[in-house]
Write a protein that holds these residues in place. Structure first.
Motif, mmCIF file in Angstrom:
data_model
loop_
_atom_site.group_PDB
_atom_site.id
_atom_site.type_symbol
_atom_site.label_atom_id
_atom_site.label_comp_id
_atom_site.label_asym_id
_atom_site.label_seq_id
_atom_site.Cartn_x
_atom_site.Cartn_y
_atom_site.Cartn_z
ATOM 1 N N MET A 1 0.801 -1.085 -0.012
ATOM 2 C CA MET A 1 0.220 0.011 0.180
ATOM 3 C C MET A 1 0.569 1.252 -0.211
ATOM 4 S SD MET A 1 -3.020 1.454 -0.113
ATOM 5 C CE MET A 1 -3.516 0.113 1.000
ATOM 6 N N ASP A 2 0.538 2.397 -0.730
ATOM 7 C CA ASP A 2 1.500 3.173 -1.088
ATOM 8 C C ASP A 2 1.163 4.324 0.659
ATOM 9 O OD1 ASP A 2 2.665 5.850 -1.248
ATOM 10 O OD2 ASP A 2 1.410 6.200 -3.646
ATOM 11 N N LYS A 3 1.973 4.608 0.753
ATOM 12 C CA LYS A 3 2.210 5.149 2.583
ATOM 13 C C LYS A 3 1.225 7.172 2.178
ATOM 14 C CE LYS A 3 6.631 8.280 1.327
ATOM 15 N NZ LYS A 3 8.439 8.102 1.834
ATOM 16 N N ASN A 4 1.050 6.891 0.681
ATOM 17 C CA ASN A 4 0.449 8.584 0.436
ATOM 18 C C ASN A 4 -1.010 7.690 0.218
ATOM 19 O OD1 ASN A 4 2.141 9.985 1.125
ATOM 20 N ND2 ASN A 4 3.286 9.555 -1.124
ATOM 21 N N ALA A 5 -1.492 6.769 0.882
ATOM 22 C CA ALA A 5 -3.064 6.329 0.010
ATOM 23 C C ALA A 5 -3.741 6.873 1.152
ATOM 24 C CB ALA A 5 -3.215 4.642 0.823
ATOM 25 N N ALA A 6 -5.070 7.582 0.793
ATOM 26 C CA ALA A 6 -5.985 7.559 1.878
ATOM 27 C C ALA A 6 -6.323 6.725 3.416
ATOM 28 C CB ALA A 6 -7.138 8.243 1.363
ATOM 29 N N CYS A 7 -6.431 7.556 4.291
ATOM 30 C CA CYS A 7 -6.925 6.304 4.670
ATOM 31 C C CYS A 7 -8.031 6.550 5.448
ATOM 32 C CB CYS A 7 -5.220 6.700 6.490
ATOM 33 S SG CYS A 7 -6.019 5.078 7.428
ATOM 34 N N TYR A 8 -8.880 5.811 5.714
ATOM 35 C CA TYR A 8 -10.361 6.213 5.883
ATOM 36 C C TYR A 8 -10.367 5.882 7.215
ATOM 37 C CZ TYR A 8 -11.666 6.874 1.926
ATOM 38 O OH TYR A 8 -12.108 7.635 0.042
ATOM 39 N N HIS A 9 -11.420 6.469 8.458
ATOM 40 C CA HIS A 9 -11.661 6.154 10.071
ATOM 41 C C HIS A 9 -13.015 6.070 10.103
ATOM 42 C CE1 HIS A 9 -7.437 6.603 11.260
ATOM 43 N NE2 HIS A 9 -6.986 7.939 9.943
ATOM 44 N N LEU A 10 -13.222 4.911 10.174
ATOM 45 C CA LEU A 10 -14.984 4.709 9.766
ATOM 46 C C LEU A 10 -15.717 4.434 11.197
ATOM 47 C CD1 LEU A 10 -14.628 1.527 7.575
ATOM 48 C CD2 LEU A 10 -14.764 3.930 6.762
ATOM 49 N N PRO A 11 -17.228 4.641 11.256
ATOM 50 C CA PRO A 11 -17.781 4.789 12.478
ATOM 51 C C PRO A 11 -18.737 3.443 12.566
ATOM 52 C CG PRO A 11 -19.666 5.203 10.608
ATOM 53 C CD PRO A 11 -17.770 4.928 9.978
ATOM 54 N N GLY A 12 -18.586 3.217 14.200
ATOM 55 C CA GLY A 12 -18.915 2.392 14.344
ATOM 56 C C GLY A 12 -18.410 0.873 14.933
ATOM 57 N N LEU A 13 -17.720 0.768 15.439
ATOM 58 C CA LEU A 13 -16.626 -0.128 16.202
ATOM 59 C C LEU A 13 -17.264 -1.378 16.060
ATOM 60 C CD1 LEU A 13 -13.813 -1.003 16.635
ATOM 61 C CD2 LEU A 13 -13.669 0.177 18.602
ATOM 62 N N PHE A 14 -18.824 -0.782 17.633
ATOM 63 C CA PHE A 14 -19.227 -1.558 18.535
ATOM 64 C C PHE A 14 -21.059 -2.056 17.743
ATOM 65 C CE2 PHE A 14 -16.091 -0.198 21.276
ATOM 66 C CZ PHE A 14 -16.492 -1.817 22.234
ATOM 67 N N GLU A 15 -21.494 -0.161 17.148
ATOM 68 C CA GLU A 15 -22.740 -0.342 16.292
ATOM 69 C C GLU A 15 -22.561 -1.084 15.042
ATOM 70 O OE1 GLU A 15 -21.169 3.691 18.649
ATOM 71 O OE2 GLU A 15 -20.629 2.084 17.049
ATOM 72 N N PHE A 16 -21.933 -0.815 14.288
ATOM 73 C CA PHE A 16 -22.482 -1.645 13.500
ATOM 74 C C PHE A 16 -20.935 -3.014 13.246
ATOM 75 C CE2 PHE A 16 -23.099 2.759 12.052
ATOM 76 C CZ PHE A 16 -23.942 2.990 11.910
ATOM 77 N N TYR A 17 -20.881 -4.061 14.254
ATOM 78 C CA TYR A 17 -20.265 -4.548 14.291
ATOM 79 C C TYR A 17 -20.804 -6.032 13.402
ATOM 80 C CZ TYR A 17 -18.329 -9.794 16.117
ATOM 81 O OH TYR A 17 -17.825 -10.511 15.849
ATOM 82 N N GLU A 18 -21.749 -5.798 13.518
ATOM 83 C CA GLU A 18 -22.339 -7.337 12.168
ATOM 84 C C GLU A 18 -22.384 -7.009 11.184
ATOM 85 O OE1 GLU A 18 -23.655 -9.709 13.119
ATOM 86 O OE2 GLU A 18 -23.138 -9.259 15.402
ATOM 87 N N LEU A 19 -22.512 -5.104 10.166
ATOM 88 C CA LEU A 19 -21.918 -5.368 9.023
ATOM 89 C C LEU A 19 -20.465 -5.566 8.758
ATOM 90 C CD1 LEU A 19 -22.827 -3.686 5.928
ATOM 91 C CD2 LEU A 19 -22.180 -1.131 7.353
ATOM 92 N N TYR A 20 -19.795 -4.772 9.766
ATOM 93 C CA TYR A 20 -18.007 -4.777 9.420
ATOM 94 C C TYR A 20 -18.018 -6.294 9.760
ATOM 95 C CZ TYR A 20 -17.806 -0.110 9.563
ATOM 96 O OH TYR A 20 -18.073 1.504 9.329
ATOM 97 N N LYS A 21 -18.236 -7.680 10.375
ATOM 98 C CA LYS A 21 -18.154 -8.516 10.076
ATOM 99 C C LYS A 21 -18.531 -9.089 8.569
ATOM 100 C CE LYS A 21 -20.780 -11.282 12.741
ATOM 101 N NZ LYS A 21 -21.275 -12.298 13.898
ATOM 102 N N ILE A 22 -19.138 -8.849 7.944
ATOM 103 C CA ILE A 22 -19.833 -9.285 6.710
ATOM 104 C C ILE A 22 -18.573 -8.609 5.142
ATOM 105 C CG2 ILE A 22 -21.237 -9.138 4.431
ATOM 106 C CD1 ILE A 22 -23.063 -9.502 6.498
ATOM 107 N N PHE A 23 -18.416 -7.082 5.990
ATOM 108 C CA PHE A 23 -17.339 -6.418 4.556
ATOM 109 C C PHE A 23 -16.363 -6.412 4.473
ATOM 110 C CE2 PHE A 23 -15.660 -2.111 3.533
ATOM 111 C CZ PHE A 23 -16.499 -2.323 2.620
ATOM 112 N N LEU A 24 -15.774 -5.851 5.729
ATOM 113 C CA LEU A 24 -14.178 -6.718 6.250
ATOM 114 C C LEU A 24 -13.717 -7.914 5.146
ATOM 115 C CD1 LEU A 24 -13.454 -5.448 10.076
ATOM 116 C CD2 LEU A 24 -13.377 -4.529 7.267
ATOM 117 N N PRO A 25 -14.010 -9.095 5.282
ATOM 118 C CA PRO A 25 -13.919 -10.157 4.874
ATOM 119 C C PRO A 25 -13.637 -9.792 3.195
ATOM 120 C CG PRO A 25 -15.444 -10.976 6.383
ATOM 121 C CD PRO A 25 -15.490 -9.396 6.746
#
Length: 303
Positions: A1-25
């Protein structure tokens, strides 16, 4: 990954756990579906009823150990949103919040990425720095720092790894470009704010949430802006003078030396957050495939 790549900080660590369980894989397995110039740096949030909580809260009921395990698996920094602005010394003893910080600090022993805490209160920042020194601190946008000189002073504080300015400073390009690279590396822009650009009650709105989390009986804060009548609308956020879209990220901010971008959305529904993930991370030609993997099937009825 390019060190100058845009780095996102996303919402819902606990709130959207079920969504991220699907999205991250999906994000890991089908990396070609997503823009190569961006990455996920952190996911932030807090469980329900956290005394130290602040900002716009959602319903976060996921098990903290499961949440941190998911972050560890995908190498993403977990951040606790503890941006209550009205804390007193007595509140620092809260067991639930201390247990979460201890768990986050302990998880660092098994993870390659550190955990962080988003804070507003200097009292809490001092406490965390002394009691949980391995956790990095992020200065919260709930401080509503709209004066650029005050923002510059915040950047120069050694306490914080990142500073999230008020969204109304997003387009101060002449002043932003004059920052040193070290200062630019600490700035984390809030991209998709829907709040009225001329709102004068933003700090009062955040304080209302802080009082509720402290158990105070306070009336609901009602935004008087005409833009608030229909609730959050991503289409309206895109028309906000401070909105930062993918074109601006690629063509203005990253070339200028800024690489950290925060998406709000903890108090929204997971369907809206998915739209953020589609817009900011997913190539248009693969957005339908992501939707199909997350929720869409041939038998789904909308009405």
């Amino acid at each position: 990954m390019d060190k100058n790549a845009a780095c996102y900080h996303l919402p819902g660590l606990f709130e959207f756990y079920e969504l991220y369980k699907i999205f991250l894989p999906l994000y890991q397995l089908h990396r070609d579906w997503f823009y190569p110039w961006c990455k996920i740096g952190s996911i932030y949030g807090a469980p329900e009823d956290c005394l130290w909580g602040g900002g716009r809260t959602g319903e976060g009921r996921a098990d903290p150990k499961a949440v941190l395990s998911l972050m560890e698996e995908f190498g993403i920094s977990p951040r606790l949103t503890f941006s209550n602005s009205l804390l007193n010394a007595e509140h620092l003893k809260d067991k639930k919040c201390n247990d979460l910080c201890a768990l986050l600090e302990h998880s660092k022993e098994h993870s390659k990425v550190p955990g962080g805490v988003i804070v507003h209160s200097d009292l809490l920042a001092d406490y965390l720095r002394n009691k949980y020194p391995s956790l990095y601190l992020v200065s919260s946008t709930t401080k509503v720092i709209t004066d650029f000189n005050a923002f510059l002073s915040e950047i120069n504080r050694n306490d914080f790894r990142y500073i999230v300015p008020d969204f109304r400073l997003n387009k101060e390009f002449e002043k932003l470009s004059a920052l040193s690279q070290e200062q630019k590396d600490k700035v984390e822009f809030l991209c998709n704010e829907c709040c009225d650009f001329n709102c004068l009650a933003r700090k009062l709105c955040y304080e209302n949430v802080s009082r509720k989390n402290l158990g105070q009986a306070v009336p609901e804060h009602h935004c008087v802006s005409s833009q608030a009548k229909g609730g959050y609308r991503f289409s309206l956020a895109m028309k906000n003078p401070a909105f930062i879209g993918i074109k601006e990220i690629q063509e203005i901010y990253v070339p200028m030396g800024f690489t950290n971008f925060k998406l709000e959305g903890r108090g929204l529904g997971s369907a809206m957050v998915l739209e953020f993930l589609l817009y900011y991370l997913t190539k248009p030609e693969h957005q339908l495939e992501v939707r199909e993997a997350v929720y869409l099937d041939s038998m789904l009825d909308l009405f």
